[in-house]
Design a protein around this motif. Structure first.
Motif, PDB file in Angstrom:
ATOM      1  N   ASP A 184       0.810  -1.072   0.064  1.00  0.00           N
ATOM      2  CA  ASP A 184       0.103  -0.176  -0.044  1.00  0.00           C
ATOM      3  C   ASP A 184       0.725   1.178  -0.103  1.00  0.00           C
ATOM      4  O   ASP A 184       1.162   1.790   0.954  1.00  0.00           O
ATOM      5  N   ILE A 185       1.224   1.610  -1.250  1.00  0.00           N
ATOM      6  CA  ILE A 185       2.103   2.852  -1.330  1.00  0.00           C
ATOM      7  C   ILE A 185       1.402   4.151  -1.515  1.00  0.00           C
ATOM      8  O   ILE A 185       0.546   4.029  -2.405  1.00  0.00           O
ATOM      9  N   LYS A 186       1.451   5.072  -0.602  1.00  0.00           N
ATOM     10  CA  LYS A 186       0.799   6.298  -0.901  1.00  0.00           C
ATOM     11  C   LYS A 186       1.593   7.690  -1.518  1.00  0.00           C
ATOM     12  O   LYS A 186       1.201   8.377  -1.961  1.00  0.00           O
ATOM     13  N   ARG A 225       7.794  12.789 -15.043  1.00  0.00           N
ATOM     14  CA  ARG A 225       7.156  14.102 -14.309  1.00  0.00           C
ATOM     15  C   ARG A 225       5.759  13.933 -14.832  1.00  0.00           C
ATOM     16  O   ARG A 225       4.785  14.263 -14.150  1.00  0.00           O
ATOM     17  N   GLN A 226       5.427  13.732 -16.253  1.00  0.00           N
ATOM     18  CA  GLN A 226       4.411  13.679 -16.912  1.00  0.00           C
ATOM     19  C   GLN A 226       3.487  12.347 -16.680  1.00  0.00           C
ATOM     20  O   GLN A 226       2.330  12.057 -17.324  1.00  0.00           O
ATOM     21  N   SER A 227       4.147  11.366 -16.008  1.00  0.00           N
ATOM     22  CA  SER A 227       3.338  10.102 -15.722  1.00  0.00           C
ATOM     23  C   SER A 227       2.542   9.864 -14.770  1.00  0.00           C
ATOM     24  O   SER A 227       2.302  10.722 -13.875  1.00  0.00           O
ATOM     25  N   THR A 261       1.084  11.736 -10.311  1.00  0.00           N
ATOM     26  CA  THR A 261      -0.370  12.115 -10.395  1.00  0.00           C
ATOM     27  C   THR A 261      -1.003  11.173  -9.398  1.00  0.00           C
ATOM     28  O   THR A 261      -1.985  11.155  -8.590  1.00  0.00           O
ATOM     29  N   ARG A 262      -0.928   9.590  -9.653  1.00  0.00           N
ATOM     30  CA  ARG A 262      -1.555   8.783  -8.941  1.00  0.00           C
ATOM     31  C   ARG A 262      -0.870   8.592  -7.310  1.00  0.00           C
ATOM     32  O   ARG A 262      -1.738   7.994  -6.483  1.00  0.00           O
ATOM     33  N   LEU A 263       0.125   8.932  -7.194  1.00  0.00           N
ATOM     34  CA  LEU A 263       0.859   8.821  -6.007  1.00  0.00           C
ATOM     35  C   LEU A 263       1.138  10.316  -5.538  1.00  0.00           C
ATOM     36  O   LEU A 263       1.583  10.928  -6.303  1.00  0.00           O
TER      37      LEU A 263
END
Length: 477
Positions: free
Chosen positions: A256-258, A294-296, A300-302
């Motif tokens: 569970d990586i935040k 940076r654009q991936s 954004t999801r993490l």
């Protein structure tokens, strides 16, 4: 009383060689009647070297004399002599650690760092060092959360997952900025790594040595690398491409990586704009890779955390303190002393809950200290139990012995460091479990962590005291 030490950290990596000079301020926090407890209370970086490319004689050999020239030049620029250094570390990391003469180069340079850590870090240990240097473990502790740090250099991407300040898992992928080398003036591709060649062949990509590199024609291989990084942290499903990219192993993608942070040379282009510089000014694809990350979804999801250090995350300073241990809390069944430069493998408290969990965690974590399949000498550090029962000591002994069978089979020394006061009983119990066929050294009242090293001196006072020097790698947090 506050004291000052001058420290140097030297890192010889896949792509770059660099060093940092620091002042460490230490104090003894114990009372006059207690065992000394020396704490580093402050750190000041006084010199950061230039980023020098690591010189090689051949693809399999480091150019030792040229590395030494680089280090000597940086000492001169800093205005610091070798004799002024109190403590330090010389560490070879990344692909460079696999070169044929890596050990010789380390010994050659050890005089530049005083009597301290001289080590060759395999991919797992490098992951831990870089993650700490980037500040990921400090953030995870302060915010009571999980953080994965990905240190992206020239040849590899080293992953370290931290939970509440403790290392949980490590991994390494063959993803890096210099897996494709490009002539900075002509933009012709001059080198493709074997892993990149496999991916090119598998996907029938139009990338070859001698062709002119552009952002567009390298985009397919960059996207494959981005996919591999996403797979490593559970943001994409595992496939055959991922198996090609794994260096030795990856972290468990079901964690569970935040939060995520980045270090290494490529990280500069994740956190900062390119500012119009030529994509291939550094002779590789690192700038392209950084911008794509940076654009991936990785950012954004993490939750993206700003690293304390990027390219210098594995350049370490060092602090030392000496503790004398009472003979009543020591077991040693032979006299192999002195023992120097011994890395620490620290167990988490959750891993000590039973002999079964201790055994399994030890087997897994010993992999951290392998280089090209060979296990290095290592000391095991545990917290232990205050006032343990006979059954509890016995369970610890059984879990430890079963978990370190590889150490036993390779005839490496068995050294156990316990935070609580149970070393004498534990050492004797382990010696019994080993049928008195394997020597055991067991010390207590020392609190250690992964990334620490120790020296154990010769017994004094008729064996009642073992002087121990604890060497703590100090990061910029």
């Amino acid at each position: 009383m506050r004291e000052e030490l001058l420290s140097v950290g030297i890192d010889i990596g896949t792509s770059t060689t660099q060093l940092v000079f620091s002042k460490l301020y230490i104090e003894n926090m114990a009372s006059s009647y207690s065992v000394p407890r020396i704490v580093i209370v402050d750190k000041e970086i006084i010199y950061r070297s230039e980023i020098n490319f690591t010189p090689l004689k051949s693809p399999t050999e480091i150019d030792g004399p040229r590395v030494r020239q680089i280090i000597e030049k940086e000492y001169e620029r800093a205005g610091i002599s070798k004799s002024a250094i109190d403590t330090g570390a010389v560490i070879i990391t990344g692909e460079t650690a696999r070169k044929e003469n890596a050990k010789e180069v380390l010994e050659f340079l050890s005089g530049f760092a005083g009597d301290f850590v001289v080590a060759t870090a395999g991919p797992d240990l490098e992951s831990i060092i870089a993650g700490k240097g980037a500040g990921a473990h400090a953030y995870s502790k302060e915010h009571n959360t999980t953080v994965v740090n990905i240190d992206i250099g020239g040849g590899t991407s080293n992953l370290a997952l931290f939970l509440r300040g403790e290392i949980v898992d490590t991994g390494c992928l063959d993803i890096g900025g210099r897996l494709i080398k490009i002539d900075p003036s002509t933009h012709e591709i001059t080198y493709l790594s074997k892993k990149v060649e496999k991916l090119i062949a598998k996907h029938n990509l139009n990338i070859r040595i001698g062709m002119v590199a552009t952002k567009e024609n390298l985009d397919p291989i960059v996207r494959l690398m981005i996919k591999g990084l996403k797979q490593s942290v559970g943001l994409a499903e595992i496939d055959d491409d991922y198996e090609i990219m794994i260096t030795n192993k990856s972290i468990d993608p079901n964690q569970d990586i935040k939060n995520i942070s980045f270090s290494g040379g490529v990280a500069d282009y994740i956190y900062h704009d390119r500012e119009g510089k030529d994509y291939f000014a550094y002779g590789d694809m690192g700038v392209l890779l950084g911008e794509a990350i940076r654009q991936s979804d990785l950012c954004t999801r993490l939750h993206l955390i700003q690293s304390v250090e990027t390219i210098r995350a594995t350049v370490v300073g060092a602090g030392t303190h000496t503790t004398e241990i009472s003979g009543s809390t020591i077991t040693y069944t032979s006299n192999p002393f002195p023992i120097k430069n011994l890395p620490i493998l620290k167990m988490r408290k959750e891993e000590e809950e039973s002999k079964e969990t201790l055994q399994e965690a030890l087997k897994k974590k010993l992999e951290w200290f392998k280089l090209e399949g060979n296990l290095q000498r290592v000391a095991i550090a545990i917290e232990g139990i205050k006032n343990p029962s006979f059954v509890q000591v016995s369970d610890y002994a059984k879990g430890l012995v079963m978990g370190i069978q590889e150490l036993i089979s390779r005839e490496l020394p068995l050294i156990i460091i316990v935070e609580q006061d149970m070393a004498k009983a534990l050492g004797q119990a382990m010696y019994h479990e080993l049928n008195y066929q394997k020597d055991v050294i067991c010390l207590d009242s020392i609190k250690l962590d992964n990334g620490d090293y120790i020296d154990i001196g010769k017994p004094v006072a008729e064996g009642t005291v073992l002087p121990v020097v604890v060497k703590t790698l100090v990061f910029n947090e």
